[in-house]
Design a protein around this motif. Structure first.
Motif, PDB file in Angstrom:
ATOM      1  N   ASP A 137       0.856  -1.267  -0.093  1.00  0.00           N
ATOM      2  CA  ASP A 137       0.110  -0.013   0.058  1.00  0.00           C
ATOM      3  C   ASP A 137       0.802   1.255  -0.070  1.00  0.00           C
ATOM      4  N   VAL A 138       2.135   1.196   0.381  1.00  0.00           N
ATOM      5  CA  VAL A 138       3.162   2.245   0.587  1.00  0.00           C
ATOM      6  C   VAL A 138       4.275   1.811   0.020  1.00  0.00           C
ATOM      7  N   VAL A 139       5.030   2.685  -0.848  1.00  0.00           N
ATOM      8  CA  VAL A 139       6.334   2.476  -1.056  1.00  0.00           C
ATOM      9  C   VAL A 139       7.158   3.547  -0.439  1.00  0.00           C
ATOM     10  N   CYS A 140       8.189   3.206   0.273  1.00  0.00           N
ATOM     11  CA  CYS A 140       9.028   4.238   1.137  1.00  0.00           C
ATOM     12  C   CYS A 140      10.417   4.325   0.402  1.00  0.00           C
ATOM     13  N   ILE A 141      10.693   5.377  -0.160  1.00  0.00           N
ATOM     14  CA  ILE A 141      12.079   5.320  -0.831  1.00  0.00           C
ATOM     15  C   ILE A 141      12.882   6.600   0.050  1.00  0.00           C
ATOM     16  N   ILE A 142      14.222   6.011   0.413  1.00  0.00           N
ATOM     17  CA  ILE A 142      14.938   6.947   1.034  1.00  0.00           C
ATOM     18  C   ILE A 142      16.110   7.269  -0.100  1.00  0.00           C
ATOM     19  N   SER A 143      16.045   8.157  -0.817  1.00  0.00           N
ATOM     20  CA  SER A 143      17.146   8.473  -1.754  1.00  0.00           C
ATOM     21  C   SER A 143      16.663   9.872  -2.435  1.00  0.00           C
ATOM     22  N   GLY A 144      17.890  10.544  -3.073  1.00  0.00           N
ATOM     23  CA  GLY A 144      17.611  11.475  -3.807  1.00  0.00           C
ATOM     24  C   GLY A 144      17.774  11.587  -5.264  1.00  0.00           C
ATOM     25  N   ASP A 145      18.117  10.317  -5.754  1.00  0.00           N
ATOM     26  CA  ASP A 145      18.490   9.969  -7.185  1.00  0.00           C
ATOM     27  C   ASP A 145      17.557   9.867  -7.886  1.00  0.00           C
ATOM     28  N   ARG A 164       3.398   6.707  -2.556  1.00  0.00           N
ATOM     29  CA  ARG A 164       4.758   6.903  -2.993  1.00  0.00           C
ATOM     30  C   ARG A 164       5.434   7.976  -2.116  1.00  0.00           C
ATOM     31  N   MET A 165       5.935   7.525  -0.975  1.00  0.00           N
ATOM     32  CA  MET A 165       6.886   8.476  -0.178  1.00  0.00           C
ATOM     33  C   MET A 165       8.270   8.580  -0.385  1.00  0.00           C
ATOM     34  N   VAL A 166       8.804   9.790  -0.633  1.00  0.00           N
ATOM     35  CA  VAL A 166      10.223   9.935  -0.796  1.00  0.00           C
ATOM     36  C   VAL A 166      10.846  10.764   0.320  1.00  0.00           C
ATOM     37  N   TYR A 167      11.885  10.393   0.731  1.00  0.00           N
ATOM     38  CA  TYR A 167      12.694  10.976   1.774  1.00  0.00           C
ATOM     39  C   TYR A 167      13.908  11.198   1.291  1.00  0.00           C
ATOM     40  N   ILE A 168      14.272  12.194   1.161  1.00  0.00           N
ATOM     41  CA  ILE A 168      15.744  12.943   0.481  1.00  0.00           C
ATOM     42  C   ILE A 168      16.825  13.020   1.817  1.00  0.00           C
ATOM     43  N   PRO A 169      17.922  12.186   1.874  1.00  0.00           N
ATOM     44  CA  PRO A 169      18.490  12.483   2.753  1.00  0.00           C
ATOM     45  C   PRO A 169      19.892  13.501   2.434  1.00  0.00           C
ATOM     46  N   GLY A 187       3.216  12.327  -8.282  1.00  0.00           N
ATOM     47  CA  GLY A 187       2.426  12.153  -7.247  1.00  0.00           C
ATOM     48  C   GLY A 187       2.966  11.614  -6.028  1.00  0.00           C
ATOM     49  N   CYS A 188       4.427  11.948  -5.806  1.00  0.00           N
ATOM     50  CA  CYS A 188       5.081  11.525  -4.545  1.00  0.00           C
ATOM     51  C   CYS A 188       5.015  12.433  -3.373  1.00  0.00           C
ATOM     52  N   SER A 189       4.837  12.055  -2.302  1.00  0.00           N
ATOM     53  CA  SER A 189       5.028  12.834  -1.125  1.00  0.00           C
ATOM     54  C   SER A 189       6.668  13.107  -0.976  1.00  0.00           C
ATOM     55  N   VAL A 190       7.168  14.310  -0.843  1.00  0.00           N
ATOM     56  CA  VAL A 190       8.518  14.412  -0.786  1.00  0.00           C
ATOM     57  C   VAL A 190       9.088  15.053   0.508  1.00  0.00           C
ATOM     58  N   SER A 191       9.840  14.715   1.299  1.00  0.00           N
ATOM     59  CA  SER A 191      10.286  15.400   2.479  1.00  0.00           C
ATOM     60  C   SER A 191      11.846  15.217   2.512  1.00  0.00           C
ATOM     61  N   ARG A 192      12.521  16.043   3.270  1.00  0.00           N
ATOM     62  CA  ARG A 192      13.816  15.905   3.650  1.00  0.00           C
ATOM     63  C   ARG A 192      14.152  15.021   5.016  1.00  0.00           C
ATOM     64  N   LEU A 193      14.710  13.826   4.631  1.00  0.00           N
ATOM     65  CA  LEU A 193      15.241  13.088   6.003  1.00  0.00           C
ATOM     66  C   LEU A 193      16.077  13.938   6.787  1.00  0.00           C
ATOM     67  N   ARG A 194      15.740  14.022   7.919  1.00  0.00           N
ATOM     68  CA  ARG A 194      16.279  15.090   8.974  1.00  0.00           C
ATOM     69  C   ARG A 194      17.266  14.208   9.784  1.00  0.00           C
ATOM     70  N   GLU A 195      18.318  15.069  10.258  1.00  0.00           N
ATOM     71  CA  GLU A 195      19.445  14.555  10.962  1.00  0.00           C
ATOM     72  C   GLU A 195      18.818  14.287  12.254  1.00  0.00           C
ATOM     73  N   GLU A 196      17.855  14.883  12.685  1.00  0.00           N
ATOM     74  CA  GLU A 196      17.393  14.592  14.095  1.00  0.00           C
ATOM     75  C   GLU A 196      16.659  13.169  14.169  1.00  0.00           C
ATOM     76  N   LEU A 197      15.895  12.889  13.040  1.00  0.00           N
ATOM     77  CA  LEU A 197      15.367  11.793  12.986  1.00  0.00           C
ATOM     78  C   LEU A 197      16.179  10.688  12.901  1.00  0.00           C
ATOM     79  N   VAL A 198      17.395  10.523  12.166  1.00  0.00           N
ATOM     80  CA  VAL A 198      18.459   9.640  12.320  1.00  0.00           C
ATOM     81  C   VAL A 198      19.113   9.605  13.378  1.00  0.00           C
ATOM     82  N   GLN A 199      19.227  10.312  14.224  1.00  0.00           N
ATOM     83  CA  GLN A 199      20.041  10.409  15.521  1.00  0.00           C
ATOM     84  C   GLN A 199      19.112   9.619  16.109  1.00  0.00           C
TER      85      GLN A 199
END
Length: 225
Positions: A137-145, A164-169, A187-199
């Motif tokens: 139901d959801v594809v989560c992509i961590i990339s900015g490529d 289609r969820m895209v998180y750009i690191p 139709g992607c939801s695009v967000s920045r992958l934040r350092e605080e979340l990675v921490q």
């Protein structure tokens, strides 16, 4: 009788090369990253059915293994112990010609660089076929490529109800220069992958591992200065 709606099925596809150079390379304290935990934090209302990590072994041909390769092996084992599928590509050595005209170095003006191969293709293939295979139901992509755009377009065309969820690191400054509009057109939801979340998604210092000593965070990745 109350009918409970099933939780959406989520799979994550993580570009290790993009993640490393976008956020981790200059932040060693973030490298002991629990990718399964990170995906649960990004998609808290979903049922995480797969977490796929695309990368390549460093110093693969060196004997004895280099310290960098040993740290990577420890990290891969930590990921596998926590239900992450590591999908390896490879590094290929390529010759490059020096284009610095004012360089005074003598001898051949060529040098070797290592180029990561196969990981983006492996990732694009999985993004294309796993929505149907895993009934996602959801594809989560961590990339900015943006090379992944054809695979994302395949999902849009063949599985239009799959989110289609895209998180750009990357850093906040770098995010301003990313081609976000191209992803949003699909139709992607695009967000920045934040350092605080990675921490907040780091492994504990020690992780149990079957039939061997616990896996411990490499001291080079210590959070301490």
């Amino acid at each position: 009788m109350t009918i409970t709606k099933p939780r959406p099925r989520v799979a994550a596809f993580i570009d290790g090369f993009n993640l490393f150079h976008g956020l981790l390379e200059h932040n060693p304290a973030l490298k002991w990253l629990d990718l399964h935990k990170l995906v649960r934090m990004l998609e808290p209302y979903g049922d995480i059915v797969a977490v796929n990590y695309y990368t390549a072994p460093v110093d693969a041909d060196r004997l004895p293994p280099s310290p960098k390769r040993c740290r990577q092996k420890t990290y891969w084992n930590a990921l596998r112990a926590n239900k992450v599928t590591v999908v390896p590509g490879k590094f290929e050595k390529r010759s490059r010609k020096c284009k610095v005209t004012y360089c005074s170095a003598e001898g051949p003006r060529e040098f070797d660089v290592f180029v990561e191969k196969m990981t983006d293709v492996n990732m694009a293939l999985d993004i294309s076929y796993q929505p149907a295979f895993l009934k996602l139901d959801v594809v989560c992509i961590i990339s900015g490529d943006t090379d992944l755009i054809p695979a994302i377009r395949h999902i849009k065309d063949n599985h239009p109800n799959c989110l289609r969820m895209v998180y750009i690191p990357c850093t906040e400054t770098a995010f301003k220069y990313r081609r976000v509009d191209e992803l949003k057109k699909l139709g992607c939801s695009v967000s920045r992958l934040r350092e605080e979340l990675v921490q907040d998604a780091q492994f504990p210092p020690s992780i149990p591992f079957p039939d061997t000593e616990p896996l411990t965070r490499p001291p080079e990745w210590s959070a301490q200065p």
